[in-house]
Motif scaffolding. Structure first.
Motif, PDB file in Angstrom:
ATOM      1  N   PHE A  43       8.603  20.842 -14.829  1.00 18.98           N
ATOM      2  CA  PHE A  43       7.977  20.619 -13.526  1.00 18.98           C
ATOM      3  C   PHE A  43       8.499  19.303 -12.950  1.00 18.98           C
ATOM      4  O   PHE A  43       7.798  18.306 -12.886  1.00 18.98           O
ATOM      5  N   GLY A  44       9.756  19.342 -12.536  1.00 19.97           N
ATOM      6  CA  GLY A  44      10.400  18.135 -12.051  1.00 19.97           C
ATOM      7  C   GLY A  44       9.797  17.581 -10.782  1.00 19.97           C
ATOM      8  O   GLY A  44       9.625  16.370 -10.632  1.00 19.97           O
ATOM      9  N   PHE A  93      11.146  24.753  -9.472  1.00 16.63           N
ATOM     10  CA  PHE A  93      10.559  23.419  -9.475  1.00 16.63           C
ATOM     11  C   PHE A  93      10.880  22.642 -10.749  1.00 16.63           C
ATOM     12  O   PHE A  93      10.238  21.650 -11.062  1.00 16.63           O
ATOM     13  N   THR A  94      11.895  23.096 -11.482  1.00 14.23           N
ATOM     14  CA  THR A  94      12.362  22.352 -12.647  1.00 14.23           C
ATOM     15  C   THR A  94      13.279  21.220 -12.182  1.00 14.23           C
ATOM     16  O   THR A  94      13.575  21.080 -10.985  1.00 14.23           O
ATOM     17  N   VAL A 113      14.317  30.728 -19.467  1.00 17.76           N
ATOM     18  CA  VAL A 113      14.391  29.297 -19.771  1.00 17.76           C
ATOM     19  C   VAL A 113      13.111  28.594 -19.337  1.00 17.76           C
ATOM     20  O   VAL A 113      12.536  27.785 -20.077  1.00 17.76           O
ATOM     21  N   VAL A 114      12.653  28.907 -18.129  1.00 20.22           N
ATOM     22  CA  VAL A 114      11.424  28.311 -17.623  1.00 20.22           C
ATOM     23  C   VAL A 114      10.232  28.753 -18.472  1.00 20.22           C
ATOM     24  O   VAL A 114       9.339  27.956 -18.790  1.00 20.22           O
ATOM     25  N   ARG A 161      -1.091  14.396 -13.845  1.00 22.19           N
ATOM     26  CA  ARG A 161      -0.095  14.246 -12.781  1.00 22.19           C
ATOM     27  C   ARG A 161       0.355  15.605 -12.248  1.00 22.19           C
ATOM     28  O   ARG A 161       0.457  15.808 -11.036  1.00 22.19           O
ATOM     29  N   PHE A 162       0.643  16.526 -13.151  1.00 14.93           N
ATOM     30  CA  PHE A 162       1.065  17.861 -12.726  1.00 14.93           C
ATOM     31  C   PHE A 162      -0.040  18.551 -11.921  1.00 14.93           C
ATOM     32  O   PHE A 162       0.214  19.138 -10.868  1.00 14.93           O
TER      33      PHE A 162
END
Length: 375
Positions: free
Chosen positions: A23-24, A186-187, A279-280, A326-327
């Motif tokens: 979650f970049g 959103f990575t 991957v996600v 934060r996320f």
């Protein structure tokens, strides 16, 4: 430090790092106080709101639409076989009420959206869920301007900012994070992976593209219409832009009570994970696993009364709490204090996810708003 404690701490630390990759960032409509480059002439807009028994939730949205400064738009509320005062309330706010009296009446959101689109006069279509609300009088202007700047093709979809009012609603925190992450874009890699579809509560598109792909009629019967509609656009090589709705649109999910929250998330997760990139998905599973491991490491170190292991475990637990907070706060105004006991949020997520798998794989059905939906 025992081998078990070392493994728990190692997995927890690896998962913490995986979370930052998973979650970049969550981009929003970037205005930064600067004038939005608006298309000239301004396109006419039709706002379509599918509504089934939404008398208790639709007023804030209609009120916020009435306050908009955008000069050329109509509001269509598609009353999908409601048995409450939805139509009366919508009429009271000046919206045009369409009764879906076709053979598809009462058959779900997609049928209602299609019915509304067929009666739309605007060149652009904005589909809004009845439980959303626009943030200020310029929200429609921001949406239209941003869509124009992206080329006015395909879909611009926003995930509304989740407003929480009651304690049980905080149980949606991890679900909100996973729903957004599961869109694949959103990575830290950004748009390297193809989006899983579109967010459902707020979808803006132009009418020509909508009817060219078959619109909601093409996806009727899909449990997650948002993912299916986005995929229909992608199949025609039309772009799908997904962003966060902070500062533009918000919603309050499942205010009716805990039971509705369980039904709603069960429906979403019964089939939603199928569209997430492997991957996600792997990063997400690792992140959730790490949440449990960090809590287990803390408990193990306290039980063994190992000062060195305890110090590392406390650090990891605190770091996970801050990261999870934060996320979640990117997605909604969740209670900050609850993240001190974030493992309980992870436990609820895991339990409900298992239940949704049982509904999907064994019972082959989920429940939503009085309907039994086959999956």
């Amino acid at each position: 430090m025992t081998v078990l404690e070392g493994v728990q701490l190692g997995i927890g630390l690896l998962a913490l790092l995986a979370g930052f990759v998973m979650f970049g960032a969550l981009p929003t409509l970037k205005t930064n106080g600067k004038p939005i480059l608006m298309p000239v002439p301004l396109p006419s807009l039709t706002v379509i709101i599918p509504a089934r028994n939404e008398a208790g939730r639709i007023a804030p949205l209609l009120r916020s639409l009435r306050e908009q400064r955008y000069p050329s738009f109509e509001v269509l509320v598609v009353d999908d076989d409601s048995t409450d005062e939805t139509a009366t309330i919508a009429s009271g706010f000046g919206a045009t009420v369409l009764r879906n009296d076709t053979v598809e009446a009462g058959s779900g959101k997609s049928a209602a959206c299609w019915h509304g689109a067929r009666h739309a006069k605007g060149k652009w279509l904005l589909f809004l869920d009845a439980d959303t609300a626009l943030a200020d009088a310029d929200s429609l202007t921001k949406l239209v301007g941003s869509y124009a700047q992206k080329g006015a093709r395909g879909i611009l979809s926003l995930q509304p900012y989740h407003t929480v009012q009651r304690l049980y609603e905080n149980l949606s925190a991890v679900f909100n994070v996973i729903v957004i992450v599961g869109m694949n874009v959103f990575t830290l890699w950004g748009t390297r992976f193809k989006t899983a579809g579109s967010f459902g509560p707020c979808i803006l598109c132009n009418k020509d593209d909508y009817f060219a792909v078959g619109g909601h009629r093409k996806i009727q019967g899909a449990v997650l219409d948002d993912l299916a509609l986005g995929q229909a656009f992608l199949d025609r090589d039309l772009p799908v832009h997904c962003v966060g709705g902070g500062g533009v649109i918000s919603f309050r999910m499942y205010p009716e009570g805990f039971g509705t929250l369980v039904e709603g998330w069960c429906k979403s997760f019964a089939v939603g994970s199928k569209s997430t990139h492997p991957v996600v998905m792997s990063l997400t599973i690792l992140w959730i696993t790490g949440g449990f491991m960090s809590a287990a490491a803390l408990i193990s170190s306290i039980a063994a009364w190992n000062p060195a292991a305890m110090a590392l475990a406390v650090f990891l637990y605190a770091a996970y709490a801050v990261q999870t907070l934060r996320f979640a706060r990117r997605c909604g105004n969740f209670n900050k204090g609850l993240f001190l006991i974030y493992p309980l949020l992870f436990m609820f997520f895991a339990a409900l996810h298992i239940y949704s798998l049982f509904r999907a794989r064994v019972l082959h059905s989920v429940k939503w708003k009085g309907r039994k939906i086959e999956v």
